[in-house]
Design an enzyme around this catalytic site. Sequence first.
Site, PDB file in Angstrom:
ATOM      1  NE  ARG A  62      -2.337  -1.782   3.270  1.00  0.00           N
ATOM      2  CZ  ARG A  62      -2.125  -3.070   3.554  1.00  0.00           C
ATOM      3  NH1 ARG A  62      -2.550  -4.008   2.730  1.00  0.00           N
ATOM      4  NH2 ARG A  62      -1.509  -3.426   4.652  1.00  0.00           N
ATOM      5  CD  GLU A  99       2.029 -11.728  16.370  1.00  0.00           C
ATOM      6  OE1 GLU A  99       1.417 -12.204  17.331  1.00  0.00           O
ATOM      7  OE2 GLU A  99       1.486 -11.080  15.458  1.00  0.00           O
TER       8      GLU A  99
END
Length: 179
Positions: A62, A99
């Site tokens: 994006r 993560e």
Amino acid sequence: MTPMKTVKDYIRTIVDFPHEGILFRDVTTLFADPRGFRIAIDQMLHPYAGQPIDKVVGLEARGFILGGAIAHQLSVGFVPIRKKGKLPGAVISEHYQLEYGEAVVEIHDDAIQPGERVLLVDDLLATGGTAAAGIRLIERLGGEITGCAFIVDLPDLGGHKRLLDMGMEVHTLCAFEGL
């Protein structure tokens, strides 16, 4: 008279995406609205008005949408930082932690010349891992980062502080608490 919408008003929240317990902040609704998109681009540019900027770097994916629009407004070049294996030609790579696991981003090794002033942009600042990797790539090529601009900040995830600790100027348009 209806109150003027803010950038945050154009962003929808999708519950439990991509995993249960996550509140996904979806900027595609902002991009789809011409007024919302214009407001976002104008507000992302505002702090850098009058500053010398040579290139805008956008983080996949994006950040490409935002970076292209901002580079056009500034009449400067646009440089993509992509996921590993997506750029043709010679690249330099930077590993960073996710993560669960590790990822790699790349930039063409000739995309930024030493001393060029660079604005880094993306849609969302969470942990700051991707942005930090992008900063390291730009600096390895000799670029000078004038700022880092994002639409959304998720302050509970620490990315804003992480970039400030790296000595970066960070500009965000709105924040959402929680994950």
